[in-house]
Enzyme design. Structure first.
Site, PDB file in Angstrom:
ATOM      1  CG  HIS A 199      33.963  46.156  41.398  1.00  0.00           C
ATOM      2  ND1 HIS A 199      34.951  45.207  41.473  1.00  0.00           N
ATOM      3  CD2 HIS A 199      34.368  47.172  42.204  1.00  0.00           C
ATOM      4  CE1 HIS A 199      35.918  45.619  42.278  1.00  0.00           C
ATOM      5  NE2 HIS A 199      35.586  46.803  42.747  1.00  0.00           N
TER       6      HIS A 199
ATOM      7  N   GLY B  24      29.144  50.219  47.555  1.00  0.00           N
ATOM      8  CA  GLY B  24      28.848  48.930  48.168  1.00  0.00           C
ATOM      9  C   GLY B  24      28.828  49.019  49.690  1.00  0.00           C
TER      10      GLY B  24
HETATM   11  P1  AMP Z   1      36.847  49.283  45.091  1.00  0.00           P
HETATM   12  O1  AMP Z   1      37.184  48.999  43.658  1.00  0.00           O
HETATM   13  O2  AMP Z   1      37.332  48.248  46.033  1.00  0.00           O
HETATM   14  O3  AMP Z   1      37.180  50.694  45.493  1.00  0.00           O
HETATM   15  O4  AMP Z   1      35.249  49.191  45.182  1.00  0.00           O
HETATM   16  C1  AMP Z   1      34.432  49.966  44.350  1.00  0.00           C
HETATM   17  C2  AMP Z   1      33.026  49.861  44.855  1.00  0.00           C
HETATM   18  O5  AMP Z   1      32.592  48.509  44.807  1.00  0.00           O
HETATM   19  C3  AMP Z   1      32.873  50.336  46.303  1.00  0.00           C
HETATM   20  O6  AMP Z   1      31.675  51.089  46.424  1.00  0.00           O
HETATM   21  C4  AMP Z   1      32.785  49.042  47.052  1.00  0.00           C
HETATM   22  O7  AMP Z   1      32.069  49.146  48.265  1.00  0.00           O
HETATM   23  C5  AMP Z   1      32.048  48.154  46.059  1.00  0.00           C
HETATM   24  N1  AMP Z   1      32.281  46.742  46.358  1.00  0.00           N
HETATM   25  C6  AMP Z   1      33.479  46.124  46.479  1.00  0.00           C
HETATM   26  N2  AMP Z   1      33.300  44.833  46.837  1.00  0.00           N
HETATM   27  C7  AMP Z   1      31.977  44.636  46.956  1.00  0.00           C
HETATM   28  C8  AMP Z   1      31.165  43.524  47.326  1.00  0.00           C
HETATM   29  N3  AMP Z   1      31.681  42.333  47.643  1.00  0.00           N
HETATM   30  N4  AMP Z   1      29.820  43.697  47.341  1.00  0.00           N
HETATM   31  C9  AMP Z   1      29.277  44.898  47.038  1.00  0.00           C
HETATM   32  N5  AMP Z   1      29.984  45.991  46.685  1.00  0.00           N
HETATM   33  C10 AMP Z   1      31.318  45.862  46.653  1.00  0.00           C
END
Ligand code: AMP
Length: 279
Positions: free
Chosen positions: A37, A147
């Site tokens: 994040h 991401g």
């Molecule tokens: P989430 O909180 O899981 O909904 O993720 C929020 C954002 O962070 C989304 O756009 C995800 O794709 C991104 N994200 C989560 N994990 C990673 C990672 N390991 N590398 C890059 N972006 C990430």
């Protein structure tokens, strides 16, 4: 750093932040923040004048038997991390604020929403596109950061932005991994030490596919078989899907063309993990 729970406050603060020609970046998250994040936040800071982060565990993207109620919530720690990163505004609404009683309007990107995670998790992407549309309307960002880890989500959102003419740019940031290759994921904290070790099989399988691709293998079927061989080393890990797809449509491709997406999803214990590479 401004922290708001209401849509009205966030709308008016974002309108003000966007004033005087400043570029506003939005990073939507479900909290339980990690370096993945934070990489999005840093990417936003690098190209935007002001950065807003949303923290909302969105119930409409969870299935009835999924982990909505036990999803990690670490709001105080998240705020401290975002403050260190120089974030200007956090929007952290309640479920009632985002979905007041009687709300019955959804955004659905047909077709692509039924593939990969959309096939395994019916309704998931309808929840994602609905909440992201709402976040776009509330904050009106110039750029929104997502991401590559969630590659299917990127495909769905790109299409939504195009189809519905959202006046913003989607910026996709690379996958952030632990030093041993495991993709960072808020759900990794569910894993026991033993499961954490087994979870490395996702990355190992993708590395095998990458090597096979680098060695000249172009058949999707053979690349999937190579990945399955690696998964066979961890029989307790249950594969949900391994697929070689077009990164925009998420439709399977028989041969790897430049830019084909190889995506995997698997259950380690009860925790569902995803990962991918672009060949
Ligand atoms: P989430 O909180 O899981 O909904 O993720 C929020 C954002 O962070 C989304 O756009 C995800 O794709 C991104 N994200 C989560 N994990 C990673 C990672 N390991 N590398 C890059 N972006 C990430």
């Amino acid at each position: 750093m401004l922290i708001f729970k209401t849509i009205a406050e966030t709308q008016s603060a974002c309108a003000q932040l966007r004033g005087e020609g400043r570029i506003l970046g939005l990073v939507p998250t479900m909290g339980a923040l990690h370096e993945g994040h934070l990489s999005l936040v840093r990417a936003a800071r690098a190209v935007c004048d002001v950065v807003a982060v949303s923290i909302f565990v969105n119930p409409t993207q969870f299935g009835p038997t999924e982990d909505f109620s036990k999803y990690p919530r670490t709001f105080e720690d998240d705020c401290a991390l975002l403050k260190q990163e120089g974030v200007d505004l956090i929007f952290a609404p309640t479920v009632d604020e985002m979905y007041p009683a009687g709300a019955s309007t959804f955004v659905l990107v047909e077709g692509v929403s039924d593939r990969l995670d959309g096939a395994s998790r019916p309704g998931h992407f309808r929840g994602v596109t609905t909440v992201v549309s709402k976040l776009f309307h509330i904050t009106k960002p110039h750029k929104a950061f997502f991401g590559q880890k969630d590659a299917a989500q990127v495909a769905v959102l790109r299409k939504m932005v195009r189809d519905l003419n959202f006046p913003l740019q989607l910026v996709v940031c690379p996958i952030v991994r632990e030093s041993d290759g495991l993709a960072l994921n808020s759900r990794n904290r569910y894993l026991s030490p033993e499961e954490r070790q087994k979870a490395l099989v996702l990355h190992r399988a993708l590395e095998k596919v990458k090597d096979a691709g680098a060695g000249g293998e172009t058949s999707a079927q053979k690349l999937v078989a190579a990945a399955r061989d690696v998964f066979a080393e961890e029989p307790s890990v249950r594969v949900d899907y391994i697929a070689v797809v077009d990164p925009d449509t998420l439709e399977e491709v028989p041969d790897v063309r430049s830019g084909a997406l190889v995506a995997v999803a698997a259950f380690v214990g009860t925790t569902r993990l995803i990962d991918n590479i672009v060949l």
